[in-house]
Motif scaffolding. Sequence first.
Motif, PDB file in Angstrom:
ATOM      1  N   THR A 128      35.093  -4.204  41.361  1.00  0.00           N
ATOM      2  CA  THR A 128      35.844  -3.798  41.755  1.00  0.00           C
ATOM      3  C   THR A 128      35.988  -3.026  43.100  1.00  0.00           C
ATOM      4  O   THR A 128      35.037  -3.298  44.070  1.00  0.00           O
ATOM      5  CB  THR A 128      35.497  -2.003  40.741  1.00  0.00           C
ATOM      6  OG1 THR A 128      35.729  -1.445  39.375  1.00  0.00           O
ATOM      7  CG2 THR A 128      36.251  -1.324  41.958  1.00  0.00           C
ATOM      8  N   THR A 129      37.184  -3.807  43.842  1.00  0.00           N
ATOM      9  CA  THR A 129      37.380  -4.032  45.039  1.00  0.00           C
ATOM     10  C   THR A 129      37.616  -2.409  45.777  1.00  0.00           C
ATOM     11  O   THR A 129      37.329  -1.529  45.225  1.00  0.00           O
ATOM     12  CB  THR A 129      38.671  -4.622  45.475  1.00  0.00           C
ATOM     13  OG1 THR A 129      39.507  -3.605  45.119  1.00  0.00           O
ATOM     14  CG2 THR A 129      39.441  -5.824  44.884  1.00  0.00           C
ATOM     15  N   ILE A 174      33.133  -8.372  45.887  1.00  0.00           N
ATOM     16  CA  ILE A 174      33.455  -7.480  47.865  1.00  0.00           C
ATOM     17  C   ILE A 174      32.675  -7.190  48.235  1.00  0.00           C
ATOM     18  O   ILE A 174      32.158  -6.145  48.148  1.00  0.00           O
ATOM     19  CB  ILE A 174      34.756  -6.921  47.370  1.00  0.00           C
ATOM     20  CG1 ILE A 174      35.664  -7.515  46.363  1.00  0.00           C
ATOM     21  CG2 ILE A 174      35.485  -7.586  48.866  1.00  0.00           C
ATOM     22  CD1 ILE A 174      36.141  -9.269  47.267  1.00  0.00           C
ATOM     23  N   SER A 175      32.355  -7.716  49.595  1.00  0.00           N
ATOM     24  CA  SER A 175      32.129  -6.744  50.739  1.00  0.00           C
ATOM     25  C   SER A 175      32.681  -7.632  51.909  1.00  0.00           C
ATOM     26  O   SER A 175      33.819  -8.032  52.297  1.00  0.00           O
ATOM     27  CB  SER A 175      30.213  -7.462  51.511  1.00  0.00           C
ATOM     28  OG  SER A 175      30.550  -8.508  51.554  1.00  0.00           O
ATOM     29  N   VAL A 231      37.406  -9.744  54.341  1.00  0.00           N
ATOM     30  CA  VAL A 231      36.913  -9.442  53.390  1.00  0.00           C
ATOM     31  C   VAL A 231      35.904 -10.907  52.662  1.00  0.00           C
ATOM     32  O   VAL A 231      36.232 -11.955  52.488  1.00  0.00           O
ATOM     33  CB  VAL A 231      37.941  -9.953  51.995  1.00  0.00           C
ATOM     34  CG1 VAL A 231      37.899  -9.419  51.025  1.00  0.00           C
ATOM     35  CG2 VAL A 231      38.904  -7.813  52.237  1.00  0.00           C
ATOM     36  N   VAL A 232      34.694 -10.957  52.372  1.00  0.00           N
ATOM     37  CA  VAL A 232      34.044 -11.550  52.078  1.00  0.00           C
ATOM     38  C   VAL A 232      33.719 -11.672  50.381  1.00  0.00           C
ATOM     39  O   VAL A 232      33.788 -10.790  49.896  1.00  0.00           O
ATOM     40  CB  VAL A 232      32.499 -11.854  52.528  1.00  0.00           C
ATOM     41  CG1 VAL A 232      31.872 -12.834  51.697  1.00  0.00           C
ATOM     42  CG2 VAL A 232      32.651 -11.969  53.984  1.00  0.00           C
ATOM     43  N   ALA A 233      34.083 -12.855  49.238  1.00  0.00           N
ATOM     44  CA  ALA A 233      34.619 -12.737  47.835  1.00  0.00           C
ATOM     45  C   ALA A 233      32.879 -13.194  47.645  1.00  0.00           C
ATOM     46  O   ALA A 233      32.733 -15.105  47.964  1.00  0.00           O
ATOM     47  CB  ALA A 233      35.256 -12.848  47.186  1.00  0.00           C
ATOM     48  N   SER A 258      38.467 -14.223  53.821  1.00  0.00           N
ATOM     49  CA  SER A 258      39.828 -13.595  53.700  1.00  0.00           C
ATOM     50  C   SER A 258      40.229 -14.491  55.394  1.00  0.00           C
ATOM     51  O   SER A 258      39.505 -14.184  56.474  1.00  0.00           O
ATOM     52  CB  SER A 258      40.010 -11.825  53.867  1.00  0.00           C
ATOM     53  OG  SER A 258      39.772 -11.573  54.997  1.00  0.00           O
ATOM     54  N   ARG A 259      41.356 -15.083  55.554  1.00  0.00           N
ATOM     55  CA  ARG A 259      42.288 -14.498  56.517  1.00  0.00           C
ATOM     56  C   ARG A 259      42.227 -14.267  57.269  1.00  0.00           C
ATOM     57  O   ARG A 259      42.534 -13.578  59.055  1.00  0.00           O
ATOM     58  CB  ARG A 259      43.207 -15.790  56.153  1.00  0.00           C
ATOM     59  CG  ARG A 259      44.561 -16.070  57.450  1.00  0.00           C
ATOM     60  CD  ARG A 259      45.795 -16.484  57.460  1.00  0.00           C
ATOM     61  NE  ARG A 259      46.624 -15.165  56.540  1.00  0.00           N
ATOM     62  CZ  ARG A 259      47.449 -15.703  56.428  1.00  0.00           C
ATOM     63  NH1 ARG A 259      47.998 -17.325  56.002  1.00  0.00           N
ATOM     64  NH2 ARG A 259      48.022 -14.765  55.165  1.00  0.00           N
TER      65      ARG A 259
END
Length: 416
Positions: free
Chosen positions: A159-160, A251-252, A259-261, A277-278
């Motif tokens: 869950t984001t 996600i963190s 955002v890092v997945a 993420s960009r």
Amino acid sequence: DGYDWRALIRWGDPLFADSPIFDPADQTEAAQARQFGYNCDYTDILPLDGTDGLRAVLFVNHEYTNENIMFPAAQLENEQARVRAVSRAAHGLTVVELERTSAEHPWSYVVGAERNRRFLLNTVYEVTGPAAGSPLLTTVEDPAGRWVKGTLGNCAGGTTPWGTILSGEENFNGYFRSPGVSAEDKRYGLSDSETARGWELDAPRFDTRNAGYENEANRFGWIIEIDPLDPTSTPKKHSMLGRLKHEGANISIAANGRVVAYTGDDERFDYLYKFVSRDTYIEGNRAHNMTLLANGDLYVAQFAGNSPAAEITGSGALPSDAAFDGAGTWLPLVVGGASQIAGMSVDQVLVNTRLAADLAGATKMDRCEDVEPNPFTGKVYVACTNNTNRGTPGRAGVDEANPRAENRDGHVVEIT
């Protein structure tokens, strides 16, 4: 002691005002499409704002079906087309609203609530990221390669921070009959054999030997994102996180706002991945944050132990420094919109991510399944489920990140 449980919702329970009551002796595809699906993997309850904790939505993955215990024996023998059709409708995802009278009371689900939704094999998903529109994703039904019907093999998820759900498409290969001769087919476990469920008998897209459907299997094996609060929203398949047998994704938010997945490829001798993420996370801007997984950089993990190889014996005995430990490198696969793998374009890396990671030199893991970042310490925990083939003839041997031969029980890797 001190705990109790009861069923909240069961396979076949009605979701909508027009849902039929479940009849195990007379199941139909149309009925199952309006009822709760079969098998529950990733599950989460998200409280609804402004309801004082008395209303929520429940999200559930329906990963696979067990037909042999779903139907009467006579139907299994004599009505196989019916069995297959119901099975297809029992896959997918469910969102259903919950309510309770107080925080001390259990939840009940609400038949006909506005957010109730089934995600089925005819639900349309948008492909995001650099692989959208790739020739590797085109089919006769989707010549643009940008829209996919359905999701399969949904295992774990996450869950984001912005309140959407990520779900991993894991063992999708078992649903497709394919030529099974290419390196790509072999690396993803696709073969020219009748599938266990036989869906290829009813729907040509599940047989990639059929003209126009050669790429259909490429359209599964992604991290998907759904909005459980909007029953009219279009779910997404995020190509930037790569195609593999995703267990799930968690996600963190990094200190710089990106955002890092983290995601694991849940098969013996496969790999651990990281997406960055960009663009950056904006607190409270849900619409913006729902675009963050579309663009960024993709990496695969390479671990290096700090003990002499002779001290990693495969028995589980610790090396002389009393720890299985070392360092690691995130090997780049796609960075800044460019492929980092010689001879592979960006869309080739993202569609055939396992082959790209092979070329990068990633560490073969013991089924790196769930990956959980600790939001307080920054450490990341990788649950490796098992690998009974580790160190057997013709297979990869032990290393300090996977230090036991014929690893039946698995282990946890902590990354700082």
